[in-house]
Write an enzyme that holds these catalytic residues in place. Structure first.
Site, PDB file in Angstrom:
ATOM      1  N   LYS A  82       0.740  -1.236  -0.033  1.00 54.12           N
ATOM      2  CA  LYS A  82      -0.088   0.116  -0.096  1.00 54.12           C
ATOM      3  C   LYS A  82       0.775   1.277   0.065  1.00 54.12           C
ATOM      4  CE  LYS A  82      -1.175   0.142   5.180  1.00 54.12           C
ATOM      5  NZ  LYS A  82      -0.725   1.492   5.582  1.00 54.12           N
ATOM      6  N   ASP A  83       2.053   1.252   0.432  1.00 49.55           N
ATOM      7  CA  ASP A  83       3.122   2.171   0.127  1.00 49.55           C
ATOM      8  C   ASP A  83       3.591   2.688  -1.143  1.00 49.55           C
ATOM      9  OD1 ASP A  83       2.848   2.893   2.985  1.00 49.55           O
ATOM     10  OD2 ASP A  83       4.673   1.527   3.415  1.00 49.55           O
ATOM     11  N   ARG A 130      -7.999   8.220   3.765  1.00 51.01           N
ATOM     12  CA  ARG A 130      -8.977   7.173   3.190  1.00 51.01           C
ATOM     13  C   ARG A 130      -9.748   7.014   4.392  1.00 51.01           C
ATOM     14  NH1 ARG A 130      -9.002   2.312   4.330  1.00 51.01           N
ATOM     15  NH2 ARG A 130      -6.934   2.378   5.132  1.00 51.01           N
ATOM     16  N   ARG A 131      -9.147   6.565   5.410  1.00 50.95           N
ATOM     17  CA  ARG A 131      -9.884   6.201   6.744  1.00 50.95           C
ATOM     18  C   ARG A 131     -10.856   7.362   7.055  1.00 50.95           C
ATOM     19  NH1 ARG A 131      -4.639   3.808   8.698  1.00 50.95           N
ATOM     20  NH2 ARG A 131      -4.711   1.565   7.744  1.00 50.95           N
ATOM     21  N   ARG A 148       0.239   9.568  13.651  1.00 55.37           N
ATOM     22  CA  ARG A 148       1.456   9.321  12.759  1.00 55.37           C
ATOM     23  C   ARG A 148       2.556   8.248  13.723  1.00 55.37           C
ATOM     24  NH1 ARG A 148       4.107  11.559   8.777  1.00 55.37           N
ATOM     25  NH2 ARG A 148       5.010   9.450   8.806  1.00 55.37           N
ATOM     26  N   ARG A 154       1.417   4.029  18.034  1.00 56.34           N
ATOM     27  CA  ARG A 154      -0.037   4.586  17.841  1.00 56.34           C
ATOM     28  C   ARG A 154      -0.994   3.982  18.906  1.00 56.34           C
ATOM     29  NH1 ARG A 154      -0.908   3.872  11.588  1.00 56.34           N
ATOM     30  NH2 ARG A 154       1.118   2.966  11.287  1.00 56.34           N
ATOM     31  N   CYS A 241      -1.195  10.041  -1.314  1.00 56.90           N
ATOM     32  CA  CYS A 241      -1.652   9.943  -0.163  1.00 56.90           C
ATOM     33  C   CYS A 241      -2.553  11.248   0.164  1.00 56.90           C
ATOM     34  CB  CYS A 241      -0.450  10.329   0.948  1.00 56.90           C
ATOM     35  SG  CYS A 241       0.466   8.691   1.119  1.00 56.90           S
TER      36      CYS A 241
END
Length: 309
Positions: A82-83, A130-131, A148, A154, A241
């Protein structure tokens, strides 16, 4: 004399887990090869106090590793899929996509059982546009807090700050043996995953006759078909992003089912659709789904986001 391979990787706990998994798989198959890890710091690792969407640019977590690959300082790279930007630099290819871990997002909370249980105005942490867009669409009352840092950081912030919940990729938690922290998995209706989420990318030089045949043995056909569809969808939308884009495909070996969405940043408008077809046309399906969304108004969302970017 034993031959050797150098794997380029970021230095986070999760990135190292992923690189070691590839390292172990190669040495299991070819014990005569010595595989070492080369840790490379990326721009995304250095900028931790700004949300990714504000940093700008594509490939924040891969560019420096790809440069090392092009300059022969490493022989292959292991990334979170996904990166990966939709376009790879000239001279590099995706050599293999191993079997995918759970692709969904995870709701993590100490006090609340599910998203709909959060009180009005609850504070929810996420690092992803997106979230955030999908969360705001369902719960406009929520306060989304930028989050982040690596997984440990996190999770600690959930306990040490006034956050009611956080949303993370389930795959990272599962890979690091932290599955018990997941309060609830979010299904695709609640939260469509990022393109490539849960999958690894093994990147190689396209003219490397030694490394290509070694890594291709780690490729998982079903995952590869699904991710090809998702990435073709992303490429047509030219997403990074800075844009709330989601895409997730599943396959039974012969057919691919792909769902994709584009949202505005505040989550008021979500444009979503699905496409299905044989695995042989996975990339065409991805492009066709992108065209569907663009025709239904995603073009206006993307234009307005890019003009503000």
């Amino acid at each position: 004399m034993k031959s050797s391979l150098r794997i380029g990787t970021r230095g986070s706990q999760l990135a190292l887990w992923q690189a070691r998994w590839v390292q172990a798989a190669i040495t299991r198959d070819q014990p005569d090869i010595t595989v070492e890890l080369v840790i490379i710091k990326t721009q995304g690792d250095k900028i931790l106090d700004v949300p990714l969407a504000q940093v700008g640019g594509k490939g924040l977590f891969v560019k420096e590793i790809e440069e090392a690959l092009l300059e022969n300082r490493i022989d292959l790279a292991v990334h979170s899929m996904k990166d990966m930007p939709a376009e790879l630099p000239a001279g590099l290819v995706i050599g293999a996509i191993p079997a995918r871990e759970n692709a969904h997002d995870a709701f993590v909370s100490v006090r609340h059982a599910a998203l709909h249980d959060l009180p009005d105005g609850a504070r929810l942490g996420t690092s992803s546009l997106r979230r955030a867009a999908q969360l705001k669409h369902q719960r406009p009352d929520l306060t989304i807090v930028p989050l982040r840092g690596n997984l440990d950081t996190r999770l600690k912030k959930l306990e040490t700050t006034d956050l009611d919940a956080i949303v993370l990729a389930a795959a990272g938690l599962l890979r690091l043996g932290l599955g018990e922290r997941i309060t609830r998995y979010l299904n695709s209706e609640e939260m469509l995953p990022a393109v490539g989420q849960g999958a690894l990318c093994i990147e190689t030089r396209d003219d490397d006759p030694r490394v290509g045949p070694i890594v291709v043995k780690l490729d998982h056909a079903d995952t590869h078909h699904a991710v090809r569809a998702e990435r073709a969808f992303l490429k047509r939308l030219e997403g990074g992003c800075q844009v709330p884009i989601a895409g997730h495909a599943t396959t039974d070996g012969s057919r691919v089912d792909l769902c994709g969405l584009v949202a505005d940043v505040d989550g008021r408008r979500i444009i979503k659709n699905t496409r299905s077809g044989p695995v042989e046309i996975a990339e065409q399906l991805g492009r066709a789904l992108a065209e569907d969304l663009l025709a239904n108004g995603a073009d206006h969302i993307l234009e307005s986001l890019q003009s503000h970017g």
